[in-house]
Design an enzyme around this catalytic site. Structure first.
Site, PDB file in Angstrom:
ATOM      1  N   HIS A   1       0.850  -1.190   0.000  1.00 39.59           N
ATOM      2  CA  HIS A   1       0.000   0.000   0.000  1.00 39.59           C
ATOM      3  C   HIS A   1       0.884   1.237   0.000  1.00 39.59           C
ATOM      4  O   HIS A   1       2.102   1.143   0.168  1.00 39.59           O
ATOM      5  CB  HIS A   1      -0.927   0.015   1.222  1.00 39.59           C
TER       6      HIS A   1
ATOM      7  N   LYS B   1      -0.270   4.665   4.594  1.00 42.41           N
ATOM      8  CA  LYS B   1      -1.114   3.700   5.311  1.00 42.41           C
ATOM      9  C   LYS B   1      -0.418   3.292   6.604  1.00 42.41           C
ATOM     10  O   LYS B   1       0.708   2.783   6.588  1.00 42.41           O
ATOM     11  CB  LYS B   1      -1.404   2.475   4.451  1.00 42.41           C
TER      12      LYS B   1
END
Length: 277
Positions: A132, A136
């Site tokens: 990600h 994140k």
């Protein structure tokens, strides 16, 4: 009649996307947008609340909404099996409310997880690599955790995955006996590879989210489900007709028989399978 929506965590990436989708829809009306400076009481009066905050905050948001009789759509990661079980104990059969928890709003991601669940029964060497964006905070991702848990359930009598050398930190975090490796880096939206190793072969089930627009269909589906939800519903897979059973039931109720294969005079499927290269 439109359904009014309050988005908690509205200034985050997912919060902004959901707010845009709600505002563009004729089914929903955005009546409150909350960030960390606002009071949770600002959401009261909306038909449903959407929680897209942080793992450390999400549980408090959900508990507040449920206590005030609101249905909640949760798009925040970090909802472990234990936390979900506790939530189920609190509201199922006691309060006329519903909580819909969606680890990933991408239909493609849900399909990839379903394929991985099917494959898990046939391989004893399984690992997950998920990536990600650098912003994140939590890892592993909620999608990776749910994928690992569903694969573990699907294995049944085969038992846990026996991954080697898991005492070494570089071997990832074990989730339901399956090693999960998390990447957090610039240039990535969301990507997950589930890698299966067998005798002389490797199978990789991969899903790559290229743009936030991949979440739009799943967000609308989840919003619609949240309107009438009761109890706790986890996963977009619970909302879509993965095996086609709902469509077949609807056809049967309408008196429409599903169309069968066309007989073109060629060999049967079995014969074709035997004779083809």
């Amino acid at each position: 009649m439109t359904t009014t929506v309050a988005v908690v965590g509205a200034t985050g990436r997912m919060g902004q996307l959901i707010s845009q989708i709600v505002e563009a829809s004729t089914e929903f009306e955005l009546v409150a947008s909350l960030d960390s400076k606002d009071e949770l009481s600002d959401m009261l009066g909306a038909d449903i609340a959407v929680d897209v905050t942080l793992p450390a905050v999400s549980q408090g948001v959900v508990e507040y909404a449920v206590a005030h009789g609101m249905n909640v759509l949760v798009g925040t990661s970090g909802w472990t099996g234990e936390r979900i079980t506790e939530l189920e104990r609190r509201i199922t059969g006691k309060l006329a409310v519903g909580v819909v928890i969606i680890p990933n709003f991408s239909v493609g991601s849900v399909l990839a997880t379903s394929f991985a669940q099917m494959a898990a029964r046939f391989y004893d060497s399984i690992e997950i690599v998920e990536a990600h964006g650098a912003s994140k905070i939590d890892s592993p991702s909620g999608t990776a955790v749910r994928t690992a848990e569903l694969m573990s359930q699907a294995r049944g009598a085969r038992g846990p995955v026996q991954a080697p050398h898991t005492d070494q930190r570089a071997r990832g975090q074990q989730v339901a006996s399956i090693p999960v490796h998390s990447l957090r880096m610039q240039g990535v939206v969301a990507k997950q590879d589930v890698v299966f190793g067998g005798n002389g072969e490797v199978l990789t089930i991969s899903h790559d989210t290229l743009a936030p627009s991949a979440y739009e269909a799943g967000i609308l589906l989840a919003l619609r489900a949240t309107r009438t939800a009761r109890g706790v519903v986890v996963g977009l897979d619970r909302l879509i007709d993965l095996d086609g059973s709902r469509e077949r039931a609807a056809q049967a109720a309408a008196g429409d028989a599903p169309s069968g294969p066309v007989d073109d005079g060629g060999p049967s499927g079995q014969a074709a399978t035997v004779t083809s290269a």
